[in-house]
Design a protein around this motif. Structure first.
Motif, PDB file in Angstrom:
ATOM      1  N   ALA A  64       1.659  -1.624  -9.564  1.00 54.31           N
ATOM      2  CA  ALA A  64       0.422  -0.840  -9.526  1.00 54.31           C
ATOM      3  C   ALA A  64       0.505   0.256  -8.472  1.00 54.31           C
ATOM      4  CB  ALA A  64      -0.765  -1.760  -9.246  1.00 54.31           C
ATOM      5  N   LEU A  65       1.072  -0.054  -7.320  1.00 52.28           N
ATOM      6  CA  LEU A  65       1.245   0.960  -6.283  1.00 52.28           C
ATOM      7  C   LEU A  65       2.145   2.091  -6.764  1.00 52.28           C
ATOM      8  CD1 LEU A  65       1.643  -1.020  -2.933  1.00 52.28           C
ATOM      9  CD2 LEU A  65       0.063   0.868  -3.356  1.00 52.28           C
ATOM     10  N   THR A 118      -2.453  -7.071   0.647  1.00 49.56           N
ATOM     11  CA  THR A 118      -3.098  -8.299   0.175  1.00 49.56           C
ATOM     12  C   THR A 118      -3.463  -9.198   1.348  1.00 49.56           C
ATOM     13  OG1 THR A 118      -1.938  -8.227  -1.939  1.00 49.56           O
ATOM     14  CG2 THR A 118      -2.812 -10.353  -1.248  1.00 49.56           C
ATOM     15  N   HIS A 175      -7.626   1.122   2.268  1.00 52.55           N
ATOM     16  CA  HIS A 175      -6.736   0.024   2.639  1.00 52.55           C
ATOM     17  C   HIS A 175      -5.930   0.298   3.907  1.00 52.55           C
ATOM     18  CE1 HIS A 175      -7.293  -0.796  -1.775  1.00 52.55           C
ATOM     19  NE2 HIS A 175      -7.701  -1.904  -1.213  1.00 52.55           N
ATOM     20  N   ARG A 221      -9.586  -3.987  -3.851  1.00 44.80           N
ATOM     21  CA  ARG A 221      -8.761  -3.898  -5.046  1.00 44.80           C
ATOM     22  C   ARG A 221      -7.498  -4.746  -4.900  1.00 44.80           C
ATOM     23  NH1 ARG A 221      -6.413   1.774  -7.302  1.00 44.80           N
ATOM     24  NH2 ARG A 221      -8.555   2.384  -6.881  1.00 44.80           N
ATOM     25  N   ALA A 226       2.516  -3.973  -0.734  1.00 46.36           N
ATOM     26  CA  ALA A 226       1.575  -4.758  -1.541  1.00 46.36           C
ATOM     27  C   ALA A 226       1.270  -6.082  -0.869  1.00 46.36           C
ATOM     28  CB  ALA A 226       2.143  -4.978  -2.942  1.00 46.36           C
ATOM     29  N   TRP A 228       0.292   4.240  -9.193  1.00 49.76           N
ATOM     30  CA  TRP A 228      -0.739   4.966  -8.455  1.00 49.76           C
ATOM     31  C   TRP A 228      -0.133   6.163  -7.728  1.00 49.76           C
ATOM     32  CZ3 TRP A 228      -1.954   5.321  -3.073  1.00 49.76           C
ATOM     33  CH2 TRP A 228      -3.276   5.649  -2.765  1.00 49.76           C
ATOM     34  N   TYR A 253       0.943   7.264   0.312  1.00 48.14           N
ATOM     35  CA  TYR A 253       0.908   6.088   1.178  1.00 48.14           C
ATOM     36  C   TYR A 253       1.754   6.381   2.407  1.00 48.14           C
ATOM     37  CZ  TYR A 253      -0.566   1.410   2.101  1.00 48.14           C
ATOM     38  OH  TYR A 253      -1.238   0.344   2.639  1.00 48.14           O
ATOM     39  N   TRP A 272      -3.664  -5.246  -5.336  1.00 50.02           N
ATOM     40  CA  TRP A 272      -2.487  -4.385  -5.442  1.00 50.02           C
ATOM     41  C   TRP A 272      -1.243  -5.208  -5.750  1.00 50.02           C
ATOM     42  CZ3 TRP A 272      -2.710   0.562  -6.123  1.00 50.02           C
ATOM     43  CH2 TRP A 272      -3.734   1.332  -5.541  1.00 50.02           C
ATOM     44  N   THR A 273      -0.387  -4.655  -6.601  1.00 50.32           N
ATOM     45  CA  THR A 273       0.943  -5.192  -6.869  1.00 50.32           C
ATOM     46  C   THR A 273       1.938  -4.047  -6.673  1.00 50.32           C
ATOM     47  OG1 THR A 273       0.898  -4.611  -9.215  1.00 50.32           O
ATOM     48  CG2 THR A 273       0.008  -6.790  -8.586  1.00 50.32           C
TER      49      THR A 273
END
Length: 348
Positions: free
Chosen positions: A200-201, A184, A274, A194, A180, A204, A217, A196-197
């Motif tokens: 959240a990852l 960022t 990303h 978007r 994350a 997801w 990922y 991301w934290t």
């Protein structure tokens, strides 16, 4: 809401069959025309919200148009902002030029302002050649940025082994905070990326509406365990596929050599999001990319990368000018207006 002989109302679950039938009648109006075939109707992983609207003829009650929008958080001019992406606009071929598309656009913008505030960044990605969507966007957009290229990349038939000292692996839960942070750092200066934290990852990556995870990922790592590069994948073909019904001659010719679009015309894309790498680690990113083209060869027809034409990722990942691609402009309504110097990155 009533306008021009048709009624607008919020979409309901019972509308899904009619909305999909309407979409089957109307291929995308861009240079590359396609139809969407939905395999699984699934609620998203909860990182964004969505809202739909339909247009119904006041005379016979038939559905003549539909559209959706997605709401979330993105980076815009270096600040975290709410966004609303307008998409999935479809108007029945026999009902066009009645103002339905423009009305569907106004409805979604007004609803976005109600849900996330009047300062929401409103976006719409429009494929080159889609004159109808472009005309509709001109009624509300304050700027157009881009173009970006949406590039379908075929899978590899042979494996490229990572060089000595480089390991390619799936991300572990313990690595999500670092990922994350890296994402960022790589995207916060881009418009529309978007936010991301770690939580959240995690949410997801755990989303599996069919029992198989849709999202992945992947990382390139050094022998000491340092993360050098990463990319996110969305296995879109688990949920829906795209049927290509028309391609311009130049793209058709390129496809005859590169075989990006299968013979049956059905794309089961794996979307790429990303992509990042540490300074000086372009090689690690390139190896990660090529390994992904091999490792995911049985999970989709190809990788789909959408990237700003000015981005250095194009050369790092080997995107060549002759590869078949569609050109996308992004319509924007925001204050302040988007800086033309910033790279753009789609939020989804």
């Amino acid at each position: 809401m009533t306008s021009g002989g048709f009624l607008l109302r919020a979409a309901e679950p019972d509308d899904l069959d009619e909305v999909e039938a309407l979409g089957a009648l109307s291929a995308d109006g861009g240079a590359v025309a396609f139809r969407i075939h939905t395999h699984v109707r699934a609620e998203g992983p909860g990182l964004t919200r969505s809202a739909g609207v339909v247009a119904v003829d006041e005379g016979d009650g038939t559905l003549v148009g539909s559209a959706r929008m997605t709401l979330g958080r993105c980076w815009y001019e270096g600040v975290e902002r709410s966004y609303a992406v307008l998409g999935s606009l479809v108007v029945h071929p026999e009902q066009r030029r009645r103002g339905i598309g423009a009305a569907l656009g106004r409805w979604r913008i007004e609803r976005a302002e109600q849900l996330v505030g009047a300062d929401a960044v409103v976006l719409a990605d429009i494929q080159k050649g889609n004159a109808g969507s472009l005309a509709a966007a001109r009624r509300w957009a304050s700027a157009f940025v881009g173009p970006s290229s949406s590039v379908p990349v075929p899978m590899r038939s042979r494996r490229v082994r990572p060089p000595r000292g480089l390991e390619i692996r799936a991300a572990s839960p313990e690595q999500l905070p670092e990922i994350a942070e890296r994402v960022t750092a790589a995207t916060a200066d881009c418009n529309f990326a978007r936010v991301w934290t770690p939580s959240a990852l995690r949410q997801w990556l755990e989303w599996a509406p069919t029992g198989t995870p849709v999202h992945h990922y992947r990382l390139a790592m050094s022998p000491s365990g340092a993360v050098l590069a990463g990319l996110a994948l969305r296995q879109e073909g688990l949920l829906r596929s795209m049927e290509v019904v028309r391609m311009p001659p130049a793209i058709r010719l390129a496809n005859s050599v590169l075989h990006v679009v299968p013979r049956d015309g059905i794309l089961r894309n794996i979307g790429v999001e990303h992509v990042w790498y540490l300074p000086g680690q372009e090689r690690a990113a390139a190896v990660l990319w090529e390994d992904t083209r091999w490792s995911f060869r049985d999970r989709g027809s190809g990788l789909l990368l959408t990237v700003d034409r000015r981005s250095p990722l194009r050369s790092v990942l080997g995107v060549r000018p002759w590869m078949p691609a569609t050109s996308i402009m992004t319509a924007v309504r925001a204050d302040p207006p988007p800086s033309p110097k910033r790279l753009i990155a789609p939020p989804e």
